[in-house]
Design an enzyme around this catalytic site. Sequence first.
Site, PDB file in Angstrom:
ATOM      1  N   ASP A  24      -0.562   9.323   5.739  1.00  0.00           N
ATOM      2  CA  ASP A  24       0.715   8.605   5.678  1.00  0.00           C
ATOM      3  C   ASP A  24       1.828   9.398   4.999  1.00  0.00           C
ATOM      4  O   ASP A  24       2.876   9.620   5.578  1.00  0.00           O
ATOM      5  CB  ASP A  24       0.573   7.248   4.992  1.00  0.00           C
TER       6      ASP A  24
ATOM      7  N   ASP B 143      -4.101  -3.631   0.739  1.00  0.00           N
ATOM      8  CA  ASP B 143      -5.105  -3.747   1.788  1.00  0.00           C
ATOM      9  C   ASP B 143      -6.312  -2.848   1.579  1.00  0.00           C
ATOM     10  O   ASP B 143      -7.405  -3.163   2.036  1.00  0.00           O
ATOM     11  CB  ASP B 143      -4.486  -3.521   3.171  1.00  0.00           C
TER      12      ASP B 143
END
Length: 866
Positions: free
Chosen positions: A484, A66
Amino acid sequence: MRFTAAATFAATAGALLTAASVPAAQAVDSPGSAYTWSNVAISGGGYVPGIIYNQTEEGLVYARTDIGGAYRLDRTTDTWIPLLDHVGWDQWNRLGVLSLATDPVDTARVYAAVGMYTNEWDESNGAILRSADYGETWEATALPFKVGGNMPGRGIGERLQVDPNDNDVLYYGAESGQGLWRSTDAGVTFSQVDAFPNVGDFVPDASSGNSYLMQNLGVLWTAFDAASSAPGEATRTVFTAVADTDSILYRSDDAGETWAPVEGAPTGFLPHHGVIDEAGRYLYLTTSSTSGPYDGSDGEVWRYGLDDGTWTDITPPQRPVGVDFGFGGLTVDRTDPDTLMVASQIQWWPDVLIFRSTDRGETWSPIWDYDWSTGGTLVTRYDQSIDEVPWLRFGKQVGEPTMWAEPTPKLGWMISALEIDPFNPDELMYGTGATIYRSENLTDWDEAGGVIDIEPGADGIEETAIQDLVAPAGDVDLVSAMLDLGGFVHDDITAVTDTFQDPYFGGATSVDAAGLEEGTIARAGTDGSGAHVVAVSHDAGETWTASPAADGASGPGTVAVAADGQGLVWAPAGADARYSADGGATWAASAGLPTGVRVEADRVDASLLYGFADGTFYASTDAGATFVAASSVLPAEGNVRFAAMPGAPGEVWLAGGDEDGAYGLWRSHDAGATWKRVAGFDEADTVGFGKAAPGATWPAIYTAASRDGERGVWRSLDGGGTWERINDDEHQWGWIGADIEGDPDVFGRVYIATNGRGIVVGDDAAAAAPGEWIARTAYREGDVVSHDGAVWVATWWTRAQEPGAVYGPWQEVAAAPSGVAVWTATRIFTRGDVVVDADGVLWRAKWWTRGQAPGASPWGPWEPLS
């Protein structure tokens, strides 16, 4: 995957044009420079929404991400090759890949629909990229609308498809009400299919007020019934799915000239994936209640008869923990079309479910289930190992799956990509929010008690968003902060290792290391409980001491470590800055800094720490207890990064700004009191320092910048006097404005923080030790030689004069790993120069000196630097 809008970028043109050919990037020599490029080994790190096998060339498979571009699997090395590293600064959005298509006829052809966001975060329209050489080089066709590679629903698809009968025909399903588009010239031009009746109407959350959640998902994917026409003719029967829960699927039987809704199609859910089985004459469909990838509380699986038009609900019935979920990933075994697999789009707790059927969906076997016939046991069809990628435990202890507990590791989440190799029924790959998992013995599932082996398979896909880097001198190669995953202490940048532990960080924003005290490093991030903290290590990351949480902070902010490793300053986002004078054991309020300040430390003088916010530079001379505004002549807007130079107290460089105001590169010799702009840079965004070139008296300086209108990664080896671009147009990596660091131990090595391509490593292939001194050779001022194991630089023209004489033509030039100059008898030092003696003591020159040892006389040219 995260979404980051780090800067404002120029829009690309919306006309349907064919751009010049641009090459893909690999870890190979860069034409026109001496640099080779690779990645720090992480292996994964982000969402992989698409895995696309070519249906006619064995072994050919691609993956799309993405925010990190597209990849092709190299079967020889079993690593993924990045294909879009040529994407540059102004076209950063093209690293978002919403769809990818591989041509089943001319298998060297591959296409990608690229763009990052469809809302205001991305000013640029999207494009369709096309390659005729497996992604080695690309051409681009601009689209007159945006493409959302990092928007909701990015795991649905594939939106971009090649007609298997006439491979010059492509279809593309667009977002935001732009409808269905078609190319008849192999992707050179696209035009809207005016006859297509439905542009979609599904919006993830229309009432949220959040533009990210208020975008129409549009037209979703296309599937071809190849048997409806002969090779060489456009496929007549075409199915296209739409984000409209009342009318999800349309059919054309005249090659896209007219369309009609498919009678009896299920309603109430979004069609995530559709796969045609030509042998069985079926279209399979997975649906979910939401766009995903983070949600989906209900859904179904359907089978549609291509010839008789009948719909059959084949939804797997198993719900081990009693809750429903939507379905995402879908694949058919092309070697045995009776076999198909589907995956739950999401089931956060305890784990996702993958289902396998060998009778076209009549019955299903789940990859795990609870068996109540034996009183309650967990039955699994898999063994999972993360030994090669240990960070996939996400701070938890690895153990066997147990009932009513979340396993470590998890099978994954956000499974949109689920694919069986069309030539090898034993190979399964599926994408998750963190990696690709792979099995090589898939058919063992079908045996009584059979178990498949699952391991990570994402080597080469370095899809992380890097926030900060530091390259300490000594045994540690690199320390990173990233979204993340938190970050890593890499003792070896070529080896995958575990993330920060004890405390574990789910995300980190800043790292730093002491300039003079090897082994002292600090990190700012968010721990497993959601608290924003700093952790400090004095043993190179083996153990950590965590600070109290920053109450009221909106983020971890930045942290700086004083040169001696004892002083620290921490500026959490949205909260007051604080400092520690005892290596992080205790903390107190720091005075004089505004909230939102960015902090850094001097690399030599332990009393000096720095801050910057809103155009004002701040300096502390008491190790961070108090700060005063030192200057306000710097950029007040835009992305700003600054760093102190190793070996030179008070030497600070600053890069950043905004194209509507001040933008460039500045330097200060006096701890930020005064600044001088570095000529030639019309824009600059990062600055960092690395090991000096042999014989050089300045560390190497690196910056990601635009110099005289040319964007690139630039290096200076002479203190900023001259510059060279060290990357090329094949190696650009989109937006690289977070950080750049040189290696203090390896001359020429540079680390570049990217927003989706991980940590890029550049090595100077031309870097070599200087040649040996030869008596008969004439040397000019500045020439560098090796002699008796040392490096010498000529001060004036010389011939037949052996290096070593204190007042001769040769100066012995050496530096400690910290970057501080090592005192040598032959070297000339001037007022303000700092050296380290054989006992590790720092000295500052009071005037010009040569041959006078520090400490030899209380009236000599040297004073200790306390």
